[in-house]
Write a protein that holds these residues in place. Structure first.
Motif: not given
Length: 125
Positions: A119-124
């Protein structure tokens, strides 16, 4: 005095027939995300239309129809709404997901670190 405005949490719709699974995912992610849940595909689509989540996490073998039908309904609805939701399907590896317009898959037994990192990867982006 400056007032810090809190950024609104992104919303995840979790669709799983098992209440314990829904509750666990909600407990793991509610610090970072707003979580809404549904126990079946009919409730999921109604919840999707009402809540407008940023992400959908759906179990592939959810009843009364599989998540593939839910994905199709959401994609059709999105065209009229002018938005796109990131959709992820959980599977045990045996489901044929080819041809589904999804953004990714995850193993049903996914761990917390893997979920947060993804999720962190996608949000960034």
């Amino acid at each position: 005095m400056a007032v810090k405005i809190m950024e609104e949490k992104k919303k995840i719709l979790v669709v799983d027939g098992d209440k314990h699974t829904r509750d666990c995912i909600e407990a793991m992610l509610e610090i970072w995300y707003s979580i809404v849940t549904a126990a079946n595909t009919d409730d999921a689509f109604e919840t999707y239309k009402k809540e407008h989540p940023d992400y959908v996490f759906a179990e592939f073998s959810i009843e009364p129809v599989n998540a593939g039908d839910l994905v199709e309904k959401i994609r059709i609805y999105e065209k009229s709404a002018g938005r796109r939701t990131m959709i992820f399907i959980s599977t045990d590896g045996s489901a044929n997901l080819s041809g589904l317009d999804i953004d990714g898959t995850f193993n049903k037994s996914i761990d917390m670190d893997t979920m947060i990192n993804k999720l962190t990867e996608i949000d960034s982006q």
